[in-house]
Design a protein around this motif. Structure first.
Motif, short mmCIF file in Angstrom:
data_model
loop_
_atom_site.label_atom_id
_atom_site.label_comp_id
_atom_site.label_asym_id
_atom_site.label_seq_id
_atom_site.Cartn_x
_atom_site.Cartn_y
_atom_site.Cartn_z
N ALA A 56 0.82 -1.22 0.00
CA ALA A 56 0.00 0.00 0.00
C ALA A 56 0.85 1.26 0.00
O ALA A 56 0.49 2.25 -0.62
N GLY A 57 1.99 1.26 0.65
CA GLY A 57 2.83 2.44 0.71
C GLY A 57 3.90 2.49 -0.37
O GLY A 57 4.73 3.38 -0.38
N ILE A 58 3.89 1.52 -1.27
CA ILE A 58 4.90 1.44 -2.32
C ILE A 58 4.31 1.92 -3.64
O ILE A 58 3.32 1.37 -4.11
N GLU A 59 4.90 2.96 -4.19
CA GLU A 59 4.41 3.50 -5.47
C GLU A 59 5.14 2.89 -6.65
O GLU A 59 4.57 2.71 -7.72
N GLU A 60 6.43 2.60 -6.50
CA GLU A 60 7.28 2.19 -7.61
C GLU A 60 6.92 0.77 -8.09
O GLU A 60 6.82 -0.16 -7.30
N VAL A 61 6.73 0.65 -9.41
CA VAL A 61 6.41 -0.63 -10.03
C VAL A 61 7.58 -1.01 -10.94
O VAL A 61 8.08 -0.19 -11.70
N VAL A 101 1.80 -7.49 -9.21
CA VAL A 101 1.83 -8.47 -8.13
C VAL A 101 2.79 -7.96 -7.05
O VAL A 101 3.63 -7.11 -7.31
N ASP A 102 2.66 -8.48 -5.85
CA ASP A 102 3.58 -8.17 -4.76
C ASP A 102 4.64 -9.25 -4.72
O ASP A 102 4.33 -10.45 -4.81
N ILE A 103 5.89 -8.83 -4.58
CA ILE A 103 6.99 -9.78 -4.49
C ILE A 103 7.80 -9.44 -3.24
O ILE A 103 8.21 -8.29 -3.04
N LYS A 136 4.79 -7.00 -14.10
CA LYS A 136 4.77 -5.80 -13.27
C LYS A 136 4.65 -6.22 -11.81
O LYS A 136 3.80 -7.05 -11.47
N ALA A 137 5.50 -5.63 -10.97
CA ALA A 137 5.50 -6.02 -9.56
C ALA A 137 5.93 -4.87 -8.67
O ALA A 137 6.69 -3.99 -9.08
N LYS A 138 5.42 -4.90 -7.45
CA LYS A 138 5.89 -4.03 -6.38
C LYS A 138 6.80 -4.88 -5.51
O LYS A 138 6.40 -5.96 -5.07
#
Length: 160
Positions: A56-61, A101-103, A136-138
């Motif tokens: 939620a607090g991560i903008e960079e993809v 996706v979250d990694i 694409k991932a955060k």
């Protein structure tokens, strides 16, 4: 999905609960509230319900190579959902509609980088079947302790 968004928004106090006996899923008007509630009055983005607790607090993809991602838990897939995502990803105009996706990104004790993914199984599978080299991932900075929460005693004791 609307049911979940409606429920989460009510729990957070962003919209009121429906009167007793009324359906819980969002009406057209409430859907507009849901869409507009991701922006605060000062122009900053608020956490969206499309984000996970982790990112939620991560903008960079990032475009992460599929080959480096470890998925230690087998996926249970809905074939229709995978096919739908494949069509969306394959359509150049719609590909940006698919969230990253979250990694979990863990740095090993000797400096190596390790990437673990536990969610996004349908998105991952759609990219895999389309032979995409990246997804694409955060990237969520994590530790072996975090990995233990997902894998329990199956988590590695150390990463070189």
């Amino acid at each position: 999905m609307n049911f979940i968004k409606q429920f989460a928004l009510q729990a957070s106090g962003r919209i009121a609960a429906p009167p007793s006996g009324q359906k819980l899923w969002a009406t057209q008007q409430q859907q507009q509230v849901i869409k507009s509630s991701t922006h605060s009055g000062n122009g900053k983005h608020m956490a969206s319900l499309d984000n996970s607790v982790h990112s939620a607090g991560i903008e960079e993809v990032h475009n992460v190579p599929m080959s480096v991602i470890k998925r230690p838990i087998p996926s249970v897939l809905d074939e229709m959902k995978v096919q739908s995502l494949m069509a969306t990803i394959d359509a150049e105009t719609d590909a940006d509609k698919v969230p990253p996706v979250d990694i979990l990104w863990i740095t090993g004790s000797e400096g190596g980088n390790y990437y673990f993914s536990f969610g996004g199984c349908h998105r991952f599978e759609a990219h895999k079947r389309l032979n995409r080299e990246t997804i694409k991932a955060k990237l969520v900075r994590s530790t072996l302790g975090d990995l233990y929460h997902y894998m329990g005693s199956s988590a590695p004791k150390y990463l070189a």
